[in-house]
Motif scaffolding. Structure first.
Motif, PDB file in Angstrom:
ATOM      1  N   ASP A 114       7.292  -7.909   7.162  1.00 50.83           N
ATOM      2  CA  ASP A 114       7.131  -8.105   8.607  1.00 50.83           C
ATOM      3  C   ASP A 114       6.011  -7.237   9.185  1.00 50.83           C
ATOM      4  O   ASP A 114       6.000  -6.954  10.386  1.00 50.83           O
ATOM      5  CB  ASP A 114       8.448  -7.828   9.342  1.00 50.83           C
ATOM      6  CG  ASP A 114       8.928  -6.385   9.183  1.00 50.83           C
ATOM      7  OD1 ASP A 114       8.287  -5.613   8.432  1.00 50.83           O
ATOM      8  OD2 ASP A 114       9.935  -6.021   9.815  1.00 50.83           O
ATOM      9  N   ASP A 115       5.068  -6.843   8.356  1.00 50.89           N
ATOM     10  CA  ASP A 115       3.940  -6.019   8.814  1.00 50.89           C
ATOM     11  C   ASP A 115       3.186  -6.745   9.928  1.00 50.89           C
ATOM     12  O   ASP A 115       2.968  -7.959   9.856  1.00 50.89           O
ATOM     13  CB  ASP A 115       3.003  -5.745   7.638  1.00 50.89           C
ATOM     14  CG  ASP A 115       1.823  -4.874   8.026  1.00 50.89           C
ATOM     15  OD1 ASP A 115       1.987  -4.034   8.934  1.00 50.89           O
ATOM     16  OD2 ASP A 115       0.737  -5.048   7.448  1.00 50.89           O
ATOM     17  N   VAL A 116       2.778  -6.016  10.959  1.00 49.97           N
ATOM     18  CA  VAL A 116       2.116  -6.622  12.124  1.00 49.97           C
ATOM     19  C   VAL A 116       0.642  -6.228  12.224  1.00 49.97           C
ATOM     20  O   VAL A 116      -0.029  -6.609  13.183  1.00 49.97           O
ATOM     21  CB  VAL A 116       2.838  -6.235  13.431  1.00 49.97           C
ATOM     22  CG1 VAL A 116       4.250  -6.799  13.441  1.00 49.97           C
ATOM     23  CG2 VAL A 116       2.857  -4.724  13.628  1.00 49.97           C
ATOM     24  N   LEU A 117       0.125  -5.492  11.260  1.00 50.75           N
ATOM     25  CA  LEU A 117      -1.270  -5.054  11.296  1.00 50.75           C
ATOM     26  C   LEU A 117      -2.145  -6.017  10.500  1.00 50.75           C
ATOM     27  O   LEU A 117      -1.758  -6.485   9.423  1.00 50.75           O
ATOM     28  CB  LEU A 117      -1.403  -3.640  10.727  1.00 50.75           C
ATOM     29  CG  LEU A 117      -0.690  -2.549  11.526  1.00 50.75           C
ATOM     30  CD1 LEU A 117      -0.774  -1.210  10.788  1.00 50.75           C
ATOM     31  CD2 LEU A 117      -1.281  -2.419  12.921  1.00 50.75           C
ATOM     32  N   ASP A 118      -3.319  -6.287  11.043  1.00 52.35           N
ATOM     33  CA  ASP A 118      -4.249  -7.224  10.409  1.00 52.35           C
ATOM     34  C   ASP A 118      -5.302  -6.429   9.629  1.00 52.35           C
ATOM     35  O   ASP A 118      -6.343  -6.055  10.160  1.00 52.35           O
ATOM     36  CB  ASP A 118      -4.902  -8.097  11.489  1.00 52.35           C
ATOM     37  CG  ASP A 118      -5.774  -9.187  10.898  1.00 52.35           C
ATOM     38  OD1 ASP A 118      -5.632  -9.471   9.683  1.00 52.35           O
ATOM     39  OD2 ASP A 118      -6.614  -9.747  11.630  1.00 52.35           O
ATOM     40  N   TRP A 119      -5.009  -6.181   8.369  1.00 50.91           N
ATOM     41  CA  TRP A 119      -5.905  -5.387   7.531  1.00 50.91           C
ATOM     42  C   TRP A 119      -6.914  -6.270   6.805  1.00 50.91           C
ATOM     43  O   TRP A 119      -6.579  -7.340   6.312  1.00 50.91           O
ATOM     44  CB  TRP A 119      -5.102  -4.637   6.464  1.00 50.91           C
ATOM     45  CG  TRP A 119      -4.236  -3.528   6.972  1.00 50.91           C
ATOM     46  CD1 TRP A 119      -2.927  -3.618   7.347  1.00 50.91           C
ATOM     47  CD2 TRP A 119      -4.620  -2.168   7.126  1.00 50.91           C
ATOM     48  NE1 TRP A 119      -2.469  -2.392   7.734  1.00 50.91           N
ATOM     49  CE2 TRP A 119      -3.471  -1.480   7.610  1.00 50.91           C
ATOM     50  CE3 TRP A 119      -5.798  -1.460   6.916  1.00 50.91           C
ATOM     51  CZ2 TRP A 119      -3.487  -0.120   7.882  1.00 50.91           C
ATOM     52  CZ3 TRP A 119      -5.809  -0.106   7.181  1.00 50.91           C
ATOM     53  CH2 TRP A 119      -4.671   0.554   7.659  1.00 50.91           C
ATOM     54  N   GLU A 120      -8.175  -5.809   6.744  1.00 51.68           N
ATOM     55  CA  GLU A 120      -9.127  -6.431   5.833  1.00 51.68           C
ATOM     56  C   GLU A 120      -8.904  -5.878   4.426  1.00 51.68           C
ATOM     57  O   GLU A 120      -8.962  -6.607   3.441  1.00 51.68           O
ATOM     58  CB  GLU A 120     -10.566  -6.154   6.291  1.00 51.68           C
ATOM     59  CG  GLU A 120     -10.943  -6.866   7.587  1.00 51.68           C
ATOM     60  CD  GLU A 120     -12.409  -6.656   7.923  1.00 51.68           C
ATOM     61  OE1 GLU A 120     -13.119  -6.015   7.109  1.00 51.68           O
ATOM     62  OE2 GLU A 120     -12.836  -7.126   8.989  1.00 51.68           O
ATOM     63  N   ARG A 130       7.303  -5.534  -2.158  1.00 51.53           N
ATOM     64  CA  ARG A 130       7.184  -5.400  -0.714  1.00 51.53           C
ATOM     65  C   ARG A 130       8.573  -5.364  -0.084  1.00 51.53           C
ATOM     66  O   ARG A 130       9.380  -6.282  -0.306  1.00 51.53           O
ATOM     67  CB  ARG A 130       6.378  -6.558  -0.131  1.00 51.53           C
ATOM     68  CG  ARG A 130       4.939  -6.618  -0.590  1.00 51.53           C
ATOM     69  CD  ARG A 130       4.188  -7.755   0.088  1.00 51.53           C
ATOM     70  NE  ARG A 130       4.131  -7.570   1.542  1.00 51.53           N
ATOM     71  CZ  ARG A 130       3.550  -8.448   2.364  1.00 51.53           C
ATOM     72  NH1 ARG A 130       3.016  -9.560   1.860  1.00 51.53           N
ATOM     73  NH2 ARG A 130       3.524  -8.219   3.666  1.00 51.53           N
ATOM     74  N   PRO A 131       8.870  -4.339   0.710  1.00 51.86           N
ATOM     75  CA  PRO A 131      10.154  -4.305   1.414  1.00 51.86           C
ATOM     76  C   PRO A 131      10.267  -5.484   2.364  1.00 51.86           C
ATOM     77  O   PRO A 131       9.272  -5.975   2.899  1.00 51.86           O
ATOM     78  CB  PRO A 131      10.118  -2.976   2.169  1.00 51.86           C
ATOM     79  CG  PRO A 131       9.049  -2.175   1.504  1.00 51.86           C
ATOM     80  CD  PRO A 131       8.046  -3.152   0.979  1.00 51.86           C
ATOM     81  N   ALA A 132      11.493  -5.927   2.614  1.00 54.07           N
ATOM     82  CA  ALA A 132      11.705  -7.084   3.485  1.00 54.07           C
ATOM     83  C   ALA A 132      11.354  -6.775   4.935  1.00 54.07           C
ATOM     84  O   ALA A 132      10.795  -7.621   5.637  1.00 54.07           O
ATOM     85  CB  ALA A 132      13.145  -7.567   3.372  1.00 54.07           C
ATOM     86  N   THR A 133      11.673  -5.579   5.374  1.00 53.57           N
ATOM     87  CA  THR A 133      11.458  -5.225   6.783  1.00 53.57           C
ATOM     88  C   THR A 133      10.857  -3.824   6.891  1.00 53.57           C
ATOM     89  O   THR A 133      10.892  -3.038   5.935  1.00 53.57           O
ATOM     90  CB  THR A 133      12.779  -5.247   7.573  1.00 53.57           C
ATOM     91  OG1 THR A 133      13.641  -4.215   7.067  1.00 53.57           O
ATOM     92  CG2 THR A 133      13.466  -6.597   7.452  1.00 53.57           C
ATOM     93  N   THR A 134      10.355  -3.528   8.090  1.00 49.62           N
ATOM     94  CA  THR A 134       9.849  -2.181   8.367  1.00 49.62           C
ATOM     95  C   THR A 134      10.967  -1.155   8.256  1.00 49.62           C
ATOM     96  O   THR A 134      10.751  -0.043   7.779  1.00 49.62           O
ATOM     97  CB  THR A 134       9.227  -2.138   9.771  1.00 49.62           C
ATOM     98  OG1 THR A 134       8.111  -3.031   9.821  1.00 49.62           O
ATOM     99  CG2 THR A 134       8.754  -0.740  10.133  1.00 49.62           C
ATOM    100  N   ALA A 135      12.166  -1.519   8.690  1.00 46.59           N
ATOM    101  CA  ALA A 135      13.307  -0.606   8.585  1.00 46.59           C
ATOM    102  C   ALA A 135      13.582  -0.251   7.126  1.00 46.59           C
ATOM    103  O   ALA A 135      13.865   0.917   6.794  1.00 46.59           O
ATOM    104  CB  ALA A 135      14.536  -1.236   9.220  1.00 46.59           C
ATOM    105  N   ASP A 136      13.487  -1.250   6.233  1.00 45.65           N
ATOM    106  CA  ASP A 136      13.676  -0.980   4.806  1.00 45.65           C
ATOM    107  C   ASP A 136      12.577  -0.055   4.284  1.00 45.65           C
ATOM    108  O   ASP A 136      12.836   0.840   3.466  1.00 45.65           O
ATOM    109  CB  ASP A 136      13.667  -2.288   4.009  1.00 45.65           C
ATOM    110  CG  ASP A 136      14.861  -3.167   4.327  1.00 45.65           C
ATOM    111  OD1 ASP A 136      15.895  -2.624   4.757  1.00 45.65           O
ATOM    112  OD2 ASP A 136      14.750  -4.397   4.158  1.00 45.65           O
TER     113      ASP A 136
END
Length: 259
Positions: A114-120, A130-136
């Motif tokens: 659920d990452d919300v940052l747009d990385w190049e 990859r964890p399922a959520t930021t909380a995880d």
């Protein structure tokens, strides 16, 4: 239905969606002060599903993270967030005020679904899973598994006593916007837009006020006195030559004839 029965009226309501990290309390308070007869219901949604909730009429408007498909949704960008890296309190990063992406090159970095940052290009070494959520992901940081880069509001939302965070100077920022379905820009949506933009109660809907009606021209008040035209041959005021009234010294005689 008998003539004495009355159909109960249904009070209007306003549903406001918001994604994790956004705190709408200030705007909700102003809404309740200005529109006490219209209850506001908060609808928490994930960042990934926020747009679909608006399209599916699950909310009248919502705070979400950009970008948003503006084909059918309107959006007003509100603010950008500082991006931070979440680390254990005893990590070397905790000893500095800020870091760059290069400073994190050797770190194992967590990338939740659920990452919300747009990385190049994300910094550091990616974790195998990859964890399922930021909380995880926060739980894994606390366990010493890796580090996590998130908007500052999410670091605050998942705050733990054993963790801290520091700004990442060259990381992309997350932008928060107020959004709503373009074809459902109701009066209530306009009211909420006005609140978010800081308009006063008299202009909260953002529509141009109707022009004031033209004021009728008032006739000069009749004081009861009438103006009279001066009689012919009588002076009306100051003499154009002397600047005073009637000539001094009484009547003027005939001019003497020179001898």
């Amino acid at each position: 239905m008998t003539g004495s029965e009355v159909t109960p009226s249904v009070s209007p309501s306003f549903r406001l969606a918001y994604v994790p990290g956004v705190t709408p309390a200030k705007w909700v308070r102003i809404w309740n002060e200005r529109l006490p007869d219209v209850p506001l219901t908060l609808v928490p949604v994930s960042a990934a599903e926020a747009s679909d909730v608006l399209r599916g009429r699950g909310a009248d408007a919502g705070f979400l993270r950009l970008p948003v498909d503006r084909t059918d949704l309107s959006a007003i960008p509100l603010y950008s967030e500082t991006t931070v890296v979440v680390v254990p309190k005893d990590h070397v990063v905790a000893a500095v005020d800020e870091v760059s992406a290069e400073d994190l090159a050797d770190e194992l970095m967590l990338h939740p679904l659920d990452d919300v940052l747009d990385w190049e290009q994300r910094p550091g070494r990616p974790a195998i899973e990859r964890p399922a959520t930021t909380a995880d992901a926060i739980e894994l940081v606390a366990a010493g598994v890796g580090l996590l880069v998130v908007p500052q509001s999410l670091a605050r939302l998942h705050h733990r006593k054993d963790l801290t965070y520091r700004p990442v100077t060259d990381a992309p920022e997350s932008r928060v916007a107020l959004s709503w379905p373009e074809d459902r820009t109701t009066d209530q949506v306009e009211d909420f837009i006005g609140i978010v933009r800081g308009r006063t109660v008299n202009s909260s809907r953002g529509r141009s006020p109707a022009p004031a009606p033209a004021q009728p021209k008032h006739k000069r008040a009749d004081t009861g006195a009438t103006r009279r035209k001066p009689a012919a041959g009588k002076p009306t005021g100051k003499s154009p030559r002397s600047g005073s009234g009637a000539p001094k010294g009484g009547k003027r005689g005939k001019p003497r004839r020179r001898s």
